[in-house]
Design a protein around this motif. Structure first.
Motif, short mmCIF file in Angstrom:
data_model
loop_
_atom_site.label_atom_id
_atom_site.label_comp_id
_atom_site.label_asym_id
_atom_site.label_seq_id
_atom_site.Cartn_x
_atom_site.Cartn_y
_atom_site.Cartn_z
N ALA A 207 5.35 -1.15 -23.24
CA ALA A 207 6.09 -1.40 -22.00
C ALA A 207 5.86 -0.17 -21.13
O ALA A 207 6.74 0.66 -20.93
N ASP A 208 4.63 -0.05 -20.63
CA ASP A 208 4.20 1.17 -19.95
C ASP A 208 4.82 1.34 -18.57
O ASP A 208 5.20 0.37 -17.91
N GLY A 209 4.88 2.58 -18.14
CA GLY A 209 5.38 2.92 -16.81
C GLY A 209 5.63 4.42 -16.76
O GLY A 209 5.86 5.05 -17.80
N LEU A 210 5.56 5.00 -15.59
CA LEU A 210 5.82 6.42 -15.45
C LEU A 210 7.23 6.74 -15.93
O LEU A 210 8.14 5.91 -15.84
N LEU A 211 7.41 7.94 -16.43
CA LEU A 211 8.69 8.34 -17.03
C LEU A 211 9.85 8.14 -16.06
O LEU A 211 10.92 7.67 -16.45
#
Length: 301
Positions: A167-171
């Protein structure tokens, strides 16, 4: 919880030049931890501290495998085993002498074409099982069934934990829901397997970690943190002299969660190459032979 280490590594990857440090210092006060972090040079953003001093992590290149056989026997249980990397490992185990394979996933089904290939494994009984690795009751039933000797009478000899999701995405855009989704099969599932198989005399318990835990890849804060928790589980088992190698795999050229989600392209842009099937399986063999080390990192740079 080892998750903050993965978060710190990802934060540094997403904000190069930041002064974020991570100090593991169980038993030290907050003031003492701050003092250790302040004393670290910019080139050493991580340390494990105690009253005896501080240690910093180092990688050691593996130039050659030790002598020995990476053959396996008995019954081998794989989570995330009905597709992708898990299915590739299942075939590898069957070729190396496994008497039986239990391939577990939430769906509990193997594609017809892959089932035909698995059926060709000589002397190896194969069955698929439905199990949500994030649900401890499911995991207990899975391990109990494998330990009961119903799979051709073979003894449960190995557990291979390859379940996981992305579930990728910038922090800065990550949510608690995204973290729970990624932690559930990887970290929660790993500890569930640990508890369910604690009484089993396993010859192998291989935990599939990721290069994301080692390097803290941008956009994968939750995945990096979850895999750091898995690494901590392996270290805990290793300290108790229980079988628990882990493989921090780099991206695969052929299969894997990152292949279809643009992850591999991002990693290649950052200078990390793709592992071939032979290279990935070589890392598995190394993890079984390197008894004195709980981790093998397989990366092409």
């Amino acid at each position: 919880d080892a998750g903050p280490l993965g978060l710190a590594r990802t934060a540094r990857a997403e904000a190069p030049g930041s002064s974020l440090s991570h100090v593991d210092g169980a038993g030290l006060s907050a003031a003492e931890l701050v003092a250790v972090a302040s004393a670290l040079p910019p080139t050493e953003p991580e340390a494990v501290a105690s009253y005896g001093g501080a240690r910093v992590p180092r990688l050691s290149r593996l130039d050659a495998l030790p002598e020995g056989s990476s053959g396996v026997g008995g019954l081998q249980l794989l989570t995330g085993g009905t597709s992708g990397v898990g299915l590739l490992v299942a075939k590898w185990l069957g070729d190396r002498g496994a008497a039986g394979l239990v391939l577990a996933s939430r769906g509990g089904q193997v594609a017809a074409a892959e089932s035909a290939r698995l059926a060709s494994l000589a002397g190896c009984a194969v069955r698929a099982a439905a199990c949500d690795a994030a649900e401890e009751a499911d995991v207990r039933r899975l391990v109990a069934g494998a330990s009961a000797g119903g799979d051709g009478g073979a003894r449960l000899a190995g557990v291979w934990h390859a379940a996981g999701v992305l579930a990728d995405g910038l922090l800065r855009s990550q949510t608690a829901q995204a973290f729970r989704r990624v932690y559930a099969p990887k970290a929660v599932g790993g500890w569930g397997l640990q508890r369910a198989s604690a009484a089993s005399p396993l010859e192998a318990c291989v935990l599939f970690s990721s290069v994301a835990a080692l390097l803290g890849l941008g956009g994968q804060a939750n995945y990096s943190a979850a895999n750091c928790c898995l690494d901590a589980l392996a270290a805990s088992r290793h300290a108790r002299r229980s079988a628990a190698p882990r493989v921090q795999r780099g991206p695969r050229a052929d299969v894997g969660m990152g292949a279809g989600q643009g992850v591999n392209a991002r990693l290649q842009a950052g200078g990390i190459g793709l592992l071939s099937p032979a290279q990935g399986l070589m890392a598995l063999g190394a993890s079984l032979l390197l008894v004195g080390s709980p981790v093998v990192a397989a990366i092409i740079v």
